[in-house]
Scaffold this active site. Structure first.
Site, PDB file in Angstrom:
ATOM      1  N   SER A 167       8.229   3.311   6.250  1.00  0.00           N
ATOM      2  CA  SER A 167       7.105   2.402   6.462  1.00  0.00           C
ATOM      3  C   SER A 167       7.562   0.963   6.699  1.00  0.00           C
ATOM      4  O   SER A 167       8.220   0.677   7.700  1.00  0.00           O
ATOM      5  CB  SER A 167       6.143   2.515   5.271  1.00  0.00           C
ATOM      6  OG  SER A 167       4.893   1.932   5.551  1.00  0.00           O
ATOM      7  N   ASP A 214       0.380  12.152   8.081  1.00  0.00           N
ATOM      8  CA  ASP A 214       0.473  10.728   7.759  1.00  0.00           C
ATOM      9  C   ASP A 214      -0.905  10.093   7.940  1.00  0.00           C
ATOM     10  O   ASP A 214      -1.505  10.183   9.015  1.00  0.00           O
ATOM     11  CB  ASP A 214       1.502  10.051   8.672  1.00  0.00           C
ATOM     12  CG  ASP A 214       1.852   8.640   8.233  1.00  0.00           C
ATOM     13  OD1 ASP A 214       0.922   7.831   8.053  1.00  0.00           O
ATOM     14  OD2 ASP A 214       3.045   8.355   8.088  1.00  0.00           O
ATOM     15  N   HIS A 270       2.684  10.436   4.268  1.00  0.00           N
ATOM     16  CA  HIS A 270       3.357   9.183   4.598  1.00  0.00           C
ATOM     17  C   HIS A 270       4.727   9.044   3.923  1.00  0.00           C
ATOM     18  O   HIS A 270       5.596   8.357   4.431  1.00  0.00           O
ATOM     19  CB  HIS A 270       2.454   8.018   4.184  1.00  0.00           C
ATOM     20  CG  HIS A 270       2.859   6.681   4.697  1.00  0.00           C
ATOM     21  ND1 HIS A 270       2.983   6.400   6.042  1.00  0.00           N
ATOM     22  CD2 HIS A 270       3.171   5.522   4.041  1.00  0.00           C
ATOM     23  CE1 HIS A 270       3.347   5.131   6.198  1.00  0.00           C
ATOM     24  NE2 HIS A 270       3.473   4.586   5.002  1.00  0.00           N
TER      25      HIS A 270
END
Length: 295
Positions: free
Chosen positions: A115, A244, A272
Site C-alpha cells: 500500500s 482488495d 488488501h
C-alpha cells in the site's frame, strides 16, 4: 479461510523482535534487522496503527532464512519520527528512504511493499534507479485513475477510513477490527487478535493521534506518479489480492502495463493485506520472483 501457518505467525506477532534506530538526513527511523543475505527492504501500509512488524511480521521470518531483511517503520508511523512533511509527499519519502539506505550501508536492495509503502518504493525506483534491484508492490495507488472506471470514493477511501477511525469517540479496539475486516482482510474471522491489539496500541500513540487530528496537512502534497512509472528500470511484481477493497485487479493490470518491466499476480482468498492473510503463499510467490531477478 487463512492458509496453513497463519496461527503460528499470529502468535509470533505478540513478541516483536528488538528494533534499532538510524538517523537519515535529519530524520530518525526505527527498523528491524533480521536474517542475512541479499538486502531486502520492507515498507508497510498507511492504515491507522500500521508498522513494519504489524504488516510483515507473519512473513519476515520466512524471508529472513536467506535474506537480510530491513523492516522499516516509515516516517510518521510506528516508532519512526513523526516529522511534518512539506512538498510532494512521495518524493520526500523516497529521498529520506535513500538516506536511510546510506546510513545502513546498503547500496542496492530489493523492496517488498504494501500500500503506502509501495508507492514510496515506486517513486524511489523512478528517481534513484541504481538503488533498486527489484520491487514487489501490493495494494498501492500511485495514480489517480482506473482503466475503466473512477476509483472508489475518488481514491480517498483510505483517508475516509482513517478520519472515521480517529473521529467520533476516537479509536477503539472494536473500530480497529471493523476497519481491518471491511478494508484489509478477505476473511474477517481470520484476523488475529494480536494484530488488532498491536495496531490499536500504536494508533493511540500521542504523536500519531496528533497527526491524525491534523488530517492530511502534515503528510505533504498529495502526489500522482503517472509520469514516473515509465521511468522505472527495475522489474516490478504487482502482487494483488483478488478482493482488495481499495483497488480491484484491473487497476494493477494497468500499472503493470505502465511499468516497462511490470507483471501481475492476483491471489485468490485475499484482500488488501495479502502478506498477512496468505503468508506462505505470498512468500513462495515473492521469493521466486526475487530469485528470478537476482543479478
Amino acid at each position: 479461510m487463512a492458509d496453513q501457518g497463519t496461527e503460528t505467525a499470529a502468535r509470533m506477532l505478540a513478541d516483536p523482535p528488538q528494533g534499532q534506530y538510524a538517523d537519515a538526513d535529519g530524520v530518525r527511523y526505527h527498523y528491524l534487522d533480521l536474517g542475512a543475505g541479499d538486502p531486502t527492504v520492507f515498507l508497510h501500509g498507511g492504515g491507522p496503527g500500521c508498522t513494519a512488524w504489524t504488516d510483515f511480521g507473519p512473513v519476515a521470518p520466512l524471508f529472513a532464512r536467506d535474506r537480510r531483511c530491513y523492516l522499516v517503520d516509515i516516517l510518521q508511523y510506528g516508532r519512526s519520527e513523526k516529522c511534518v512533511i512539506s512538498g510532494p509527499m512521495w518524493d520526500f519519502h523516497a529521498a529520506k528512504t535513500v538516506a536511510l539506505l546510506n546510513t545502513l550501508g546498503v547500496a542496492r536492495a530489493d523492496f517488498v511493499c504494501n500500500s503506502w509503502g509501495g508507492t514510496i518504493a515506486l517513486a524511489l525506483a523512478a528517481h534513484y534507479p541504481e538503488r533498486v534491484r527489484s520491487l514487489v508492490v501490493t495494494g498501492s495507488m500511485p495514480v489517480f485513475h482506473g482503466p475503466l472506471a473512477p476509483l472508489p470514493e475518488g481514491g480517498r477511501r483510505g483517508r475516509a477510513a482513517r478520519d472515521a477511525y480517529f473521529g467520533g469517540e476516537g479509536p477503539t479496539p472494536a473500530k480497529m477490527r471493523e476497519l481491518m475486516a471491511q478494508l484489509e482482510w478477505y476473511d474477517p474471522a481470520a484476523i488475529p487478535e494480536h494484530t488488532v491489539a498491536l495496531r490499536y496500541q500504536q494508533s493511540v500513540d500521542a504523536e500519531e493521534m496528533a497527526l491524525a487530528g491534523a488530517s492530511d496537512s502534515p503528510r505533504g502534497e498529495w502526489q500522482e506518479l503517472s509520469a514516473e512509472l515509465g521511468r522505472i528500470q527495475a522489474p516490478v511484481l504487482f502482487a494483488w489480492g483478488m478482493y482488495d477493497a481499495f483497488l480491484t485487479p484491473d487497476y494493477p493490470l494497468m500499472l503493470a502495463r505502465m511499468v516497462p518491466r511490470g507483471q501481475l499476480y492476483v491471489m485468490d482468498r485475499a484482500g488488501h493485506h495479502v502478506q498477512e492473510e496468505r503468508p506462505h503463499d505470498y512468500y513462495q510467490l515473492v521469493s521466486g520472483f526475487l530469485r528470478q531477478n537476482h543479478d
